[in-house]
Design a protein around this motif. Structure first.
Motif, mmCIF file in Angstrom:
data_model
loop_
_atom_site.group_PDB
_atom_site.id
_atom_site.type_symbol
_atom_site.label_atom_id
_atom_site.label_comp_id
_atom_site.label_asym_id
_atom_site.label_seq_id
_atom_site.Cartn_x
_atom_site.Cartn_y
_atom_site.Cartn_z
ATOM 1 N N PRO A 224 -24.448 -22.908 -15.787
ATOM 2 C CA PRO A 224 -24.898 -24.299 -15.931
ATOM 3 C C PRO A 224 -26.383 -24.505 -15.617
ATOM 4 O O PRO A 224 -27.004 -25.425 -16.134
ATOM 5 C CB PRO A 224 -24.028 -25.067 -14.932
ATOM 6 N N THR A 227 -28.378 -23.651 -18.960
ATOM 7 C CA THR A 227 -27.777 -23.966 -20.275
ATOM 8 C C THR A 227 -28.232 -25.315 -20.819
ATOM 9 O O THR A 227 -28.243 -26.311 -20.096
ATOM 10 C CB THR A 227 -26.233 -23.946 -20.159
ATOM 11 N N THR A 228 -28.603 -25.333 -22.097
ATOM 12 C CA THR A 228 -28.853 -26.575 -22.837
ATOM 13 C C THR A 228 -27.718 -26.717 -23.836
ATOM 14 O O THR A 228 -27.353 -25.739 -24.502
ATOM 15 C CB THR A 228 -30.200 -26.494 -23.585
ATOM 16 N N LEU A 245 -18.556 -30.373 -18.744
ATOM 17 C CA LEU A 245 -19.864 -29.719 -18.572
ATOM 18 C C LEU A 245 -20.572 -30.265 -17.329
ATOM 19 O O LEU A 245 -21.170 -29.514 -16.553
ATOM 20 C CB LEU A 245 -20.734 -29.941 -19.822
ATOM 21 N N VAL A 250 -23.830 -28.721 -15.369
ATOM 22 C CA VAL A 250 -24.901 -28.813 -16.377
ATOM 23 C C VAL A 250 -25.579 -30.182 -16.189
ATOM 24 O O VAL A 250 -24.901 -31.213 -16.178
ATOM 25 C CB VAL A 250 -24.353 -28.689 -17.821
ATOM 26 N N ARG A 254 -29.842 -32.075 -19.908
ATOM 27 C CA ARG A 254 -29.799 -30.918 -20.814
ATOM 28 C C ARG A 254 -28.592 -30.963 -21.740
ATOM 29 O O ARG A 254 -28.234 -29.962 -22.350
ATOM 30 C CB ARG A 254 -29.858 -29.625 -20.002
ATOM 31 N N ILE A 255 -27.982 -32.168 -21.845
ATOM 32 C CA ILE A 255 -26.860 -32.320 -22.787
ATOM 33 C C ILE A 255 -27.303 -33.285 -23.892
ATOM 34 O O ILE A 255 -27.714 -34.417 -23.617
ATOM 35 C CB ILE A 255 -25.610 -32.874 -22.071
#
Ligand SMILES: Cc1cc2nc3c(=O)[nH]c(=O)nc-3n(C[C@H](O)[C@H](O)[C@H](O)COP(=O)(O)OP(=O)(O)OC[C@H]3O[C@@H](n4cnc5c(N)ncnc54)[C@H](O)[C@@H]3O)c2cc1C
Length: 301
Positions: A224, A227-228, A245, A250, A254-255
């Protein structure tokens, strides 16, 4: 103060003479269908080339952008451009027939003409994933706007640590671009794509998972912190995916998700695609979750 004459009233804004001049700045171009390819059950991809060679050569789009695709005498609808942005001479539009314009499209074949207006909208910010992992979460037809981002990521594969693609659909027949996906999976070395697929219902021949797309998260072993995420699919699927997520750690920033709303003018005037302060046609369709998350929870917005 504007002296423009109101021409048409939408639910949010008025289309005025001044506004319509701006609309005229992005005219519909006549385009010819080169190929029609069945890419899943009830889903056809129309590969179209703009007729005017000068316009065709100067036409560029970014991953996740849409065209307003028009059928003569019927109407115009927003459709994501599902092809590779590095090859803009022929544009793919992957369409599931569900109503007036999409059913009229279904009757067309190679050699027939349509119109293309655009490209519109905020693209997937592929560059934001540089140096880390890019996780794509696609549900059903949501793979159409994500395919252009996957092409871009594969072209720049060396810029990312991992490129992970998670695909969910109702049944194996509803999985978009199945042959192409298995090619991505078998790319090797720097180009490698980690692909996991699942469907809600399948018979014994289905070699992948059965279950909702979020059941693939443990398999993907997401990190996490680096991560994008890009996600597109039915809103309910995106809500559950994002909930998991976030629980994994995350960050909201970044989502990224692509929203669908009824859209008519595509230039922020008619108001049909408004969600709170945003217009999907221009502020989206791609939004960062911290911009749109609370609005997604409001019923009927
Ligand atoms: C940003 C964006 C990208 C899109 N990308 C694609 C794509 O790549 N491929 C694709 O097949 N479709 C895509 N769509 C959806 C597509 O625009 C609609 O399916 C289309 O407008 C339906 O037009 P129609 O005249 O065939 O149906 P209509 O006769 O207008 O409507 C048929 C039914 O579908 C409903 N409907 C219409 N539009 C939408 C919508 N946007 N969301 C939910 N329900 C809707 C109507 O309320 C009605 O119940 C996208 C929409 C948006 C906003």
């Amino acid at each position: 103060m504007s002296t423009a004459t109101p021409m048409l009233a939408g639910p949010g804004r008025r289309l005025t003479v001044e506004n319509s001049r701006m609309l005229a700045g992005i005219p519909p171009y006549v385009a010819t269908i080169r190929r029609v390819v069945p890419d899943a059950e009830e889903t056809l991809t129309y590969w179209v080339a703009i007729d005017d060679p000068q316009v065709r050569r100067s036409y560029h789009f970014q991953p996740g952008q849409i065209s307003m695709l028009g059928v003569f005498g019927v109407g115009e609808i927003p459709i994501s451009i599902s092809s590779d942005p590095a090859r803009p001479l022929v544009l793919a539009h992957t369409v599931r027939a569900c109503g007036r314009v999409t059913n009229a499209l279904k009757a067309l074949k190679a050699g027939d003409q349509v119109t293309v207006r655009g490209p519109f909208g905020r693209p997937w910010p592929v560059e934001r994933a540089r140096g880390g992992d890019l996780l794509i979460v696609a549900g059903g037809l949501g793979m159409a706007p994500l395919r252009s981002a996957i092409y871009t990521a594969i072209r720049n594969r060396g810029s990312f640590r991992r490129l992970i693609v998670l695909v969910g659909a109702r049944s194996p027949e509803q999985i978009l671009f199945p042959y192409e996906m298995s090619l991505w999976e078998h790319l090797l070395g720097m180009h490698r794509v980690e692909l996991h697929q699942t469907v809600d219902v399948a018979d014994g021949d289905w070699p992948h998972d059965v279950g909702v797309v979020t059941t693939l998260f443990p398999k993907a072993e997401i990190d996490p912190l680096v991560t994008t995420v890009f996600t597109c699919g039915p809103e309910i699927m995106m809500r559950f995916a994002i909930r998991d997520l976030l629980a994994m750690g995350v960050p909201k920033k970044r989502i990224w998700l692509s929203m669908e709303r009824n859209m008519q003018c595509a230039v922020k005037f008619c108001g049909h695609c408004q969600i709170g302060p945003y217009f999907v046609c221009e502020d989206g369709p791609v939004f960062r979750y911290d911009e749109i998350g609370e609005l997604m929870e409001v019923d009927e917005l």
